[in-house]
Design a protein around this motif. Sequence first.
Motif, mmCIF file in Angstrom:
data_model
loop_
_atom_site.group_PDB
_atom_site.id
_atom_site.type_symbol
_atom_site.label_atom_id
_atom_site.label_comp_id
_atom_site.label_asym_id
_atom_site.label_seq_id
_atom_site.Cartn_x
_atom_site.Cartn_y
_atom_site.Cartn_z
ATOM 1 N N GLU A 147 -19.769 -24.869 -5.542
ATOM 2 C CA GLU A 147 -18.758 -23.525 -6.353
ATOM 3 C C GLU A 147 -17.664 -24.036 -5.685
ATOM 4 O O GLU A 147 -16.226 -24.629 -6.318
ATOM 5 C CB GLU A 147 -18.912 -22.031 -6.829
ATOM 6 N N ARG A 148 -17.664 -24.047 -4.063
ATOM 7 C CA ARG A 148 -16.288 -23.693 -3.212
ATOM 8 C C ARG A 148 -15.433 -25.327 -3.344
ATOM 9 O O ARG A 148 -14.498 -25.019 -3.391
ATOM 10 C CB ARG A 148 -16.274 -23.021 -2.418
ATOM 11 N N ARG A 149 -16.647 -26.456 -3.294
ATOM 12 C CA ARG A 149 -16.259 -27.353 -3.417
ATOM 13 C C ARG A 149 -15.783 -28.080 -4.938
ATOM 14 O O ARG A 149 -14.253 -29.007 -4.132
ATOM 15 C CB ARG A 149 -17.461 -28.569 -2.901
ATOM 16 N N GLN A 150 -15.926 -27.568 -5.308
ATOM 17 C CA GLN A 150 -15.851 -28.345 -6.635
ATOM 18 C C GLN A 150 -13.606 -27.281 -6.917
ATOM 19 O O GLN A 150 -12.891 -28.203 -8.053
ATOM 20 C CB GLN A 150 -16.474 -27.109 -8.290
ATOM 21 N N LYS A 151 -14.056 -26.364 -6.263
ATOM 22 C CA LYS A 151 -12.434 -25.389 -6.246
ATOM 23 C C LYS A 151 -11.786 -25.988 -5.340
ATOM 24 O O LYS A 151 -10.595 -26.522 -5.519
ATOM 25 C CB LYS A 151 -12.381 -23.916 -5.768
ATOM 26 N N TYR A 152 -11.993 -26.550 -4.160
ATOM 27 C CA TYR A 152 -10.768 -27.168 -3.447
ATOM 28 C C TYR A 152 -11.303 -28.427 -4.145
ATOM 29 O O TYR A 152 -9.926 -29.390 -3.967
ATOM 30 C CB TYR A 152 -12.495 -27.542 -1.988
ATOM 31 N N GLU A 153 -11.193 -28.790 -5.159
ATOM 32 C CA GLU A 153 -11.244 -30.739 -4.899
ATOM 33 C C GLU A 153 -10.413 -30.244 -6.807
ATOM 34 O O GLU A 153 -9.391 -30.998 -7.167
ATOM 35 C CB GLU A 153 -12.760 -31.487 -5.822
ATOM 36 N N LYS A 154 -10.767 -29.063 -7.349
ATOM 37 C CA LYS A 154 -9.372 -28.871 -8.316
ATOM 38 C C LYS A 154 -7.973 -28.798 -7.697
ATOM 39 O O LYS A 154 -7.333 -29.410 -8.392
ATOM 40 C CB LYS A 154 -10.340 -28.049 -9.265
ATOM 41 N N HIS A 184 -2.540 -30.578 -6.448
ATOM 42 C CA HIS A 184 -1.674 -31.375 -5.465
ATOM 43 C C HIS A 184 -2.055 -32.350 -6.091
ATOM 44 O O HIS A 184 -0.367 -32.862 -5.708
ATOM 45 C CB HIS A 184 -2.338 -30.879 -4.115
ATOM 46 N N HIS A 185 -2.707 -33.103 -6.145
ATOM 47 C CA HIS A 185 -2.207 -34.667 -6.072
ATOM 48 C C HIS A 185 -1.100 -35.108 -7.318
ATOM 49 O O HIS A 185 -0.081 -36.165 -7.784
ATOM 50 C CB HIS A 185 -3.134 -35.934 -5.659
ATOM 51 N N GLU A 186 -1.399 -34.523 -8.425
ATOM 52 C CA GLU A 186 -1.015 -34.914 -9.716
ATOM 53 C C GLU A 186 0.596 -34.127 -9.448
ATOM 54 O O GLU A 186 1.610 -35.257 -9.819
ATOM 55 C CB GLU A 186 -1.540 -33.761 -11.416
ATOM 56 N N ARG A 187 0.971 -33.233 -8.593
ATOM 57 C CA ARG A 187 2.281 -32.859 -8.467
ATOM 58 C C ARG A 187 2.745 -33.748 -8.050
ATOM 59 O O ARG A 187 4.171 -33.886 -8.637
ATOM 60 C CB ARG A 187 2.305 -31.617 -8.027
ATOM 61 N N HIS A 188 2.654 -34.184 -6.970
ATOM 62 C CA HIS A 188 3.399 -35.042 -6.151
ATOM 63 C C HIS A 188 3.485 -36.289 -6.610
ATOM 64 O O HIS A 188 4.744 -36.819 -7.105
ATOM 65 C CB HIS A 188 1.987 -35.680 -5.568
ATOM 66 N N GLU A 189 2.101 -36.952 -7.520
ATOM 67 C CA GLU A 189 2.822 -37.888 -8.865
ATOM 68 C C GLU A 189 3.740 -37.470 -9.359
ATOM 69 O O GLU A 189 4.830 -38.666 -9.747
ATOM 70 C CB GLU A 189 1.610 -38.594 -9.209
#
Length: 154
Positions: free
Chosen positions: A5-12, A17-22
């Motif tokens: 769950e923590r890993r999924q939350k991190y990836e999300k 963040h990546h989408e905002r940067h793009e």
Amino acid sequence: LITQERRQKYEKGALRHHERHEHAMREHEDAMRARPNEPRRDLGANEEYDLALSHRDRKRLEKQQKYTREQRMAVAPEDDAEGRREIGGKIMSNRGLTPHRSKDMKNPRVRLKNKFAKAVVRRKGTVRDMKVGATTYGGEETGVKTSVIKSRKL
């Protein structure tokens, strides 16, 4: 299970963040395309400062809008409410890690009394008290010491 769950939350979050940067990069490119023939000019010190200030203010406003909540009316708790109970005042205050304080520091009256006593002691070190002397000789203040001899034997 918890690590997944923590890993999924991190990836999300990383994806967001990546989408905002793009998105920001696309906006910048669009702005540059809108004025392609405009020569790049050097900004003066004041203009650069003003741009930085406006950028800072815009970021602060975005952050403020993101974290503000609308005011809600407090609802009285129902006795027959099901599910999880509401959090208490201690959690709501969220004081975090606070330093240990002695009993005297917790009581404002005692704290100020001790503070005044310390100030009086400090003042005694710098300013001597006025001694009101008697008009006539009142004898030795410390008393006559019988063991002290200040005469010479011939």
